[in-house]
Design a protein around this motif. Structure first.
Motif, short mmCIF file in Angstrom:
data_model
loop_
_atom_site.label_atom_id
_atom_site.label_comp_id
_atom_site.label_asym_id
_atom_site.label_seq_id
_atom_site.Cartn_x
_atom_site.Cartn_y
_atom_site.Cartn_z
N TRP A 206 -8.93 -3.45 -16.71
CA TRP A 206 -8.89 -2.64 -17.91
C TRP A 206 -8.35 -1.25 -17.64
N VAL A 207 -8.66 -0.68 -16.48
CA VAL A 207 -8.06 0.61 -16.12
C VAL A 207 -6.55 0.48 -16.02
N THR A 208 -6.10 -0.60 -15.38
CA THR A 208 -4.66 -0.84 -15.27
C THR A 208 -4.02 -0.95 -16.65
N THR A 209 -4.67 -1.69 -17.54
CA THR A 209 -4.12 -1.90 -18.88
C THR A 209 -4.08 -0.62 -19.70
N GLU A 210 -5.19 0.11 -19.72
CA GLU A 210 -5.29 1.26 -20.62
C GLU A 210 -4.61 2.51 -20.07
N VAL A 211 -4.79 2.79 -18.80
CA VAL A 211 -4.10 3.95 -18.22
C VAL A 211 -2.60 3.67 -18.15
N GLY A 212 -2.23 2.42 -17.92
CA GLY A 212 -0.81 2.07 -17.87
C GLY A 212 -0.11 2.22 -19.21
N ARG A 213 -0.86 2.20 -20.31
CA ARG A 213 -0.26 2.38 -21.63
C ARG A 213 0.04 3.84 -21.93
N GLN A 214 -0.59 4.75 -21.24
CA GLN A 214 -0.42 6.17 -21.52
C GLN A 214 1.05 6.56 -21.26
N PHE B 147 0.85 -1.19 0.00
CA PHE B 147 0.00 0.00 0.00
C PHE B 147 0.89 1.23 0.00
N GLY B 148 0.34 2.33 -0.48
CA GLY B 148 1.06 3.59 -0.51
C GLY B 148 0.35 4.57 -1.41
N LEU B 149 0.91 5.77 -1.50
CA LEU B 149 0.35 6.82 -2.35
C LEU B 149 1.44 7.34 -3.27
N PRO B 150 1.51 6.84 -4.51
CA PRO B 150 2.51 7.35 -5.46
C PRO B 150 2.28 8.83 -5.74
N ASP B 151 3.35 9.60 -5.67
CA ASP B 151 3.31 11.05 -5.90
C ASP B 151 4.11 11.32 -7.16
N ARG C 255 5.76 8.68 -18.67
CA ARG C 255 5.37 7.93 -17.48
C ARG C 255 3.84 7.84 -17.37
N PRO C 256 3.31 6.65 -17.14
CA PRO C 256 1.87 6.55 -16.84
C PRO C 256 1.57 7.13 -15.46
N ASN C 257 0.29 7.39 -15.21
CA ASN C 257 -0.13 7.90 -13.91
C ASN C 257 -0.06 6.78 -12.88
N SER C 258 0.98 6.80 -12.06
CA SER C 258 1.20 5.70 -11.12
C SER C 258 0.10 5.60 -10.07
N LEU C 259 -0.43 6.74 -9.63
CA LEU C 259 -1.45 6.72 -8.58
C LEU C 259 -2.67 5.94 -9.02
#
Length: 477
Positions: free
Chosen positions: A374-382, A270-274, A313-317
């Motif tokens: 799907w959010v992980t897949t598509e946002v991670g591609r950005q 767990f954590g909050l990527p900044d 970089r994709p949005n890590s958060l």
């Protein structure tokens, strides 16, 4: 909120509605084929009753999937004309193949499956059901081939500013395609199994206990026992593939920023990527486990986000938490499967109200986990629409933010009304439950208690007694 962000939001909104229904049709079509095969083999009436019950759910889900898919497809031309112009030489034919092979196959046999049991004979009717099930899987194959190519593109050349396919086998069987296809099909089976189990739990908790309900529960938990651990294994293979071909995505979903010389990578629970500070705040870590899971070695390392330019970089958060939601629900599915299998010893499960309440609460978990994936897949591609080849900012049409915002608002209002009503109707069908001990096999248009239209298959109220139910079986609130 510029036009790019709103166009992405609109596509995410429409695909989130759409993907639920094809996933259910994939799982339900295979379930219907199994039910009919069991009926033909054993001649037990319960399998035929369950077939007629779940085919109503399948018919409504299929219809809503078609409608939502057509709306979504038009956005390639309206909101993403840059993408269509640049990459249409690959994605256009793949989607055309899906229509020519899968959709026509499903549409050709769907009517026979829904209305032709007493017109074509049981053998040919079973063939129609199998063809519909095969059509859903073929459809998933072409859609996942297109999406996987956008994630790990190969087999193409860029000529005069456009992508031209030069090797279709490489385009289709790109590096991530096998993992994504299996992962998605298993997700559809899990979502369907959880729906079937939750439906059975609903009726058992309300005192409706008969062979059909018990069979639903047993078959659903059996599917979970088989598929849930297998999905975890496939997910691990998919993660290793992502580490090889999309390292920035892997670093983002792990919240991993940099490697220290000679040190293993911990697993951040767990954590909050900044993104601005380039760190994961309040991290709860397990030493070395990140290396073990993602490199299969005790002190292996994989690239951190700082090794990539900020613009890449994709949005890590977002992906950090969507990935953990998917994995967390996956572990709950495995736990639910193991608990259910243990309760089947001595047939205690049918009276285990604590487990039945848990199963009912887990009913939507398959759909939620799939959307999180799907959010992980598509946002991670950005920020790429075609990974490493075309940026999303270059794919959007030249619309103003006001134009895209207006259409997004219309979509939200219409979808809330149409698909909200459709979802409520599906729940009403499920709340009615399967009819048992009917006198003759149903199947023809106009036959007794076998509606010509799926919309006549649900009661006016959730607690309305099911027609044909055994006398004396309680139907309480």
């Amino acid at each position: 909120m510029d036009a790019l962000f709103l166009a992405r939001l609109q596509f995410a909104f429409t695909i989130s509605f759409h993907i639920v229904f094809p996933a259910l049709t994939i799982g339900l079509a295979s379930y219907l084929a199994v039910l009919e095969a069991l009926w033909l083999r054993t001649h037990r009436r319960v399998f035929l009753d369950l077939f007629h019950f779940w085919e109503k759910v399948f018919a409504v889900a299929f219809g809503m999937g078609v409608v939502s898919g057509l709306v979504m497809a038009y956005q390639f031309g309206t909101n993403w004309s840059g993408f269509s112009t640049f990459a249409g030489g690959v994605t256009g034919p793949l989607l055309t193949y899906e229509v020519l092979t899968a959709f026509f196959l499903e549409a050709g046999f769907l009517g026979v499956m829904l209305f032709g049991m007493q017109r074509v004979g049981p053998g040919l009717h079973f063939v129609a059901t199998v063809m519909v099930a095969m059509g859903t899987l073929i459809s998933a194959t072409w859609i996942l081939a297109s999406n996987s190519w956008m994630q790990t593109p190969q087999g193409h050349a860029i000529i005069d500013g456009r992508i031209v396919p030069v090797d279709w086998l490489q385009v289709i069987f790109n590096p991530s395609f096998p993992y994504r296809l299996v992962h998605m099909v298993l997700a559809a089976y899990l979502a369907t199994a959880l729906l079937v189990v939750a439906s059975a739990a609903w009726h058992l908790l309300r005192g409706r206990d008969h062979e059909g309900i018990r069979t639903m529960l047993a078959m659903g938990i059996g599917m979970l026992v088989l598929v849930a651990p297998l999905q975890a294994f496939v997910g691990d293979l998919h993660g290793l593939n992502t580490a090889q071909h999309q390292p920035a995505k892997l670093a983002a979903l792990e919240g991993h920023w940099e490697n220290r010389p000679g040190e293993a990578v911990p697993l951040i629970l767990f954590g909050l990527p900044d993104m601005e500070a380039e760190q994961t705040r309040y991290a709860v870590e397990i030493p070395n486990l990140g290396s073990v899971l993602l490199t299969h070695s005790w002190d292996g390392q994989f690239p951190g986000l700082k090794e990539f330019p900020k613009a890449d970089r994709p949005n890590s958060l977002v992906v950090f938490w969507s990935f953990r939601l998917m994995v967390g629900l996956g572990f709950l599915m495995i736990f639910m499967a193991a608990w259910g299998a243990w309760l089947f010893r001595g047939r205690r499960i049918y009276q285990a109200r604590r487990y039945l309440r848990f199963a009912l609460a887990m009913g939507p978990a398959g759909v939620v986990a799939m959307l999180a994936g799907w959010v992980t897949t598509e946002v991670g591609r950005q920020p790429w629409v075609v990974y490493g080849v075309m940026r999303t900012a270059d794919a959007v049409s030249a619309h103003s933010a006001a134009q895209v915002g207006f259409t997004l608002t219309v979509f939200i209002v219409v979808y809330a009304f149409v698909f909200g009503a459709g979802t409520v109707y599906l729940l009403r069908i499920i709340a009615r439950g399967p009819e048992v001990q009917e006198s003759e096999p149903q199947g023809g248009a106009g036959r007794m208690r076998q509606p010509m239209r799926p919309l006549s298959g649900a009661p006016d109220r959730f607690d309305e007694p099911a027609a044909g139910a055994q006398e004396g079986v309680p139907h309480g609130h």
